[in-house]
Motif scaffolding. Sequence first.
Motif, short mmCIF file in Angstrom:
data_model
loop_
_atom_site.label_atom_id
_atom_site.label_comp_id
_atom_site.label_asym_id
_atom_site.label_seq_id
_atom_site.Cartn_x
_atom_site.Cartn_y
_atom_site.Cartn_z
N MET A 360 45.81 -12.44 93.98
CA MET A 360 44.53 -11.85 94.37
C MET A 360 43.46 -12.35 93.40
N ASP A 361 42.54 -13.13 93.91
CA ASP A 361 41.54 -13.79 93.06
C ASP A 361 40.37 -12.84 92.81
N ASP A 362 39.25 -13.39 92.49
CA ASP A 362 38.02 -12.66 92.13
C ASP A 362 37.67 -11.59 93.18
N GLY A 363 37.05 -10.47 92.70
CA GLY A 363 36.47 -9.52 93.64
C GLY A 363 37.11 -8.14 93.67
N ILE A 405 47.20 -11.62 89.68
CA ILE A 405 45.84 -11.07 89.67
C ILE A 405 44.91 -11.95 88.82
N TRP A 406 43.66 -12.06 89.26
CA TRP A 406 42.65 -12.91 88.61
C TRP A 406 41.86 -12.11 87.58
N ILE A 407 41.60 -12.69 86.42
CA ILE A 407 40.71 -12.07 85.43
C ILE A 407 39.85 -13.17 84.76
N SER A 437 24.65 -19.14 83.27
CA SER A 437 25.38 -20.16 84.02
C SER A 437 26.30 -19.35 84.91
N ARG A 438 26.28 -19.63 86.20
CA ARG A 438 26.92 -18.78 87.22
C ARG A 438 26.57 -17.29 87.00
N ASN A 439 25.36 -17.05 86.61
CA ASN A 439 24.84 -15.68 86.39
C ASN A 439 25.56 -14.93 85.28
N ILE A 470 49.10 -13.92 86.05
CA ILE A 470 47.68 -13.75 85.78
C ILE A 470 47.01 -15.10 85.97
N LYS A 471 45.90 -15.11 86.69
CA LYS A 471 45.06 -16.31 86.70
C LYS A 471 43.88 -16.01 85.79
N TRP A 472 43.78 -16.75 84.68
CA TRP A 472 42.81 -16.47 83.61
C TRP A 472 41.68 -17.49 83.73
N ASP A 473 40.54 -17.05 84.19
CA ASP A 473 39.44 -17.97 84.48
C ASP A 473 38.40 -17.99 83.36
N CYS A 474 37.49 -18.93 83.43
CA CYS A 474 36.45 -19.09 82.41
C CYS A 474 35.39 -20.00 83.03
N ASN A 475 34.32 -19.36 83.56
CA ASN A 475 33.43 -20.11 84.45
C ASN A 475 32.10 -20.55 83.87
N ARG A 476 32.00 -20.67 82.55
CA ARG A 476 30.80 -21.30 82.01
C ARG A 476 31.09 -21.83 80.61
N THR A 520 46.06 -20.77 83.65
CA THR A 520 44.70 -20.77 83.14
C THR A 520 43.82 -21.62 84.06
N CYS A 521 42.52 -21.42 83.92
CA CYS A 521 41.58 -22.04 84.86
C CYS A 521 40.22 -22.00 84.19
N SER A 522 39.38 -22.94 84.54
CA SER A 522 38.01 -22.87 84.05
C SER A 522 37.14 -23.56 85.09
N GLY A 523 36.75 -22.79 86.11
CA GLY A 523 36.03 -23.39 87.24
C GLY A 523 36.83 -24.58 87.74
N GLY A 524 38.14 -24.38 87.89
CA GLY A 524 39.06 -25.50 88.12
C GLY A 524 39.54 -25.99 86.76
N GLY A 525 39.39 -27.29 86.52
CA GLY A 525 40.02 -27.89 85.35
C GLY A 525 39.08 -28.19 84.20
N SER A 542 41.69 -28.22 89.61
CA SER A 542 40.31 -28.48 90.02
C SER A 542 39.95 -27.59 91.19
N ASP A 543 38.67 -27.21 91.29
CA ASP A 543 38.22 -26.52 92.50
C ASP A 543 38.13 -27.49 93.67
N MET A 544 38.24 -28.76 93.39
CA MET A 544 38.25 -29.77 94.47
C MET A 544 39.66 -29.80 95.07
C1 GLA Z 1 36.47 -20.43 89.71
C2 GLA Z 1 37.90 -20.84 90.00
C3 GLA Z 1 38.23 -20.54 91.44
C4 GLA Z 1 38.04 -19.06 91.71
C5 GLA Z 1 36.62 -18.66 91.37
C6 GLA Z 1 36.46 -17.14 91.46
O1 GLA Z 1 35.56 -21.24 90.36
O2 GLA Z 1 38.10 -22.18 89.71
O3 GLA Z 1 39.55 -20.93 91.73
O4 GLA Z 1 38.98 -18.34 90.95
O5 GLA Z 1 36.27 -19.06 90.04
O6 GLA Z 1 35.19 -16.72 91.13
#
Ligand code: GLA
Length: 718
Positions: A360-363, A405-407, A437-439, A470-476, A520-525, A542-544
């Motif tokens: 279950m990703d973001d939200g 679960i996504w965090i 960056s991404r608000n 756990i999917k550990w994200d980092c988007n900026r 782990t993840c950071s807006g993809g790779g 990657s998000d691609m």
């Molecule tokens: C990033 C991740 C995506 C997704 C979104 C959720 O962009 O790379 O896979 O988890 O965040 O906001």
Amino acid sequence: MSVVFDEKKNYFHLFTENTEYVIGILYGKYPLNLYYGKKNADPDIRYHRRYYAFCPFYDENGEIFSLDTVSSEIPCFGSGDLRCTALRIKNNDGNSVTLVKYKSYRIFGGREKIPGLPYAEADDRTDTLELILEDTVSGAEIHLYYTVFERTDVISRYVRIVNNGEYPFDIEKLMPLALDLDGRDFDWISLYGSHSNERNVQRVPIHLGSQRVFSRRGYSSAQFNPFVCVCEHKASEDKGDTYGFNFVYSGNFLSEIEQGQEEKTRILIGLGDENFAWRLEAGEEFRSPEAVMTFTDKGIGQMSRNFHKFTRNHILPKPKKNYRSVVLNTWEGSSFDIEEKTMLEFAIEAKKCGIDMLVMDDGWFGRRNNDKSSLGDWFVNKEKFPQGLKSFVKTIKSTGIEFGIWIEPEMVNPDSDLFRAHPDWVIEVPGREHNLSRNQLVLDFSNPDVTAYLKDIFTKTLGDVPFDYIKWDCNRHLADVGSNYLPKNRQKETAYRHMLGVYDLLSWFRKTFPDAVIETCSGGGSRYDLGMMKYGEMIWTSDMTEPNCRTYIQYGSMLPYPGATMSCHVSDPNGDKYEMDYRFSVAIGGMLGYEFNILTVPEEIKEMIPKQIAEYKIYEPLITNGDFYRLVNPDKTGCSSYYYVNDDNSQILLSFIQTTSCKLKNRKFKLKIIRADKNAEYIDRRTGKTYSGSLLREGIEKTVKDKYFADIMYLTKK
Ligand code: GLA
């Protein structure tokens, strides 16, 4: 012992299975690199003493000697070596002239831990050389650690600095790996990119002057990767002297290469001097992250295999079970539209298709319905999950599926309860407007109250939830780097301390939830590095997810990093069965998963999933542990080909992917599988056709079609 001290010559020899690294102590004072390459060298320190006019020199009992021309193990700033340097300490006098001299050594089995940082784990054939040096002016005692991972032909290096003086000093630049190669005729290979376009390969000749890749973004980033390779101009996939370098760290880095007046090439890997400085009080010590290097005379492919094996055996967490769960991730299928009922429907459908886990990703938290709010508010959204998270996850798991679960713990939205309560907890500079960056803003992990708060809130929210992943994200990235917590004279420590805080929280997660896998993840790779790999089994590449573009990203990612860590999802094939197959063929380059709305995808597409998963599970041990050989470079041809092979060459997974249409129509490629056993017969389990090992070695032919196309062969010995 893989480290040997030759007392007569005052040389240290570091041996891996196929390589040797030799250090000599010139005049009993200066540790010099005498050799790095194939085993059984016989270097002579006398040839390392050269002198050119205009080089500053010392007179050693009538012998002129210049630091500007030798290959120091730790070139120091300002004291005679006028090339790029590895260590710069601003001492209490206010100048940054640094000079360290040899004091003693220690050789021991295993390795020294690096508290608070990721590092490679030792095995029974790991030994360490520690050289102890000192700078009598600043009082700095410098410990250089060389750890030999004999089986994988990798040597790692890190530095510990102790302030034995009376006064504080500032470490301004620290590069744990310094190496001078003989000669100038080299190419270097590095990885560059951007969001959704990570790890493109750049190979260019090294030129006179300086060339570097770096991150000033706080995280290792998609823009450049810390990995670099230096090789002979003629080096190919299977021939030629090739050196690989990397950094076990996920923050700012510098990988620097310089050529000057000499026939030499200097390589430095480390923290760099932008956005970094560390105040060391008397009696305190500082440890750098670890850098790694490998050498092979068997080309770029072997360099990759050395690093792949090293990463699998010494970096990645030990697998928790003997298979990798195939996940269905909700992001591309339902974005922020997360709620109990649909998630349950996703789980039921996924289970029917043979998928192992729902992620279950973001939200799911705070008031998170878009990317404008709620990062930091890590409590479950009761409107979406009226029964609470624990009961929801139990229901999901009762369908027979695992749950992830996504965090995104490092981040906060200005529109969040956390920010309203603690506006001073973000990385910021007083008096300056926030760069968003991404608000979102970045929490200041140099402040222990911040990480303590997160440990507490995640214990409350997830402590009793039976999740598996756990999917550990980092988007900026970081901008306006300053800390409200640190004093003025420690502001330049912010980015490094922030990274230490990230590692602390990651370690806490691993200890608190020992059964959970971390992706782990950071807006993809955007944080695809050996540091992250120490804490997470996988990285979202990657998000691609368009397979033709993805092919290039996966090709570049595998130059230094193994397939075992590369998350690859099949995303929506637009109702097209041919495309579904193509997407699958690309995704099995790494760890397979799916990412689309399983409730709306057409039946005939859904029907393909169980077959694909059953097939992938046969290949999976090969992909996670096999040796990887690149055959065709997509940058040059628009086609990509590689194979995985197991230890005894009895199983081969061959992939041929065409990323463009018609342009290359009818072009033929000969794919040579040199690991095939020439006396054996192989059968392709997909088609039932047989091939002799000698034919496979000579090359099987593939012809380019007029549209995107993928051909997979699974060859097993008869
Ligand atoms: C990033 C991740 C995506 C997704 C979104 C959720 O962009 O790379 O896979 O988890 O965040 O906001």
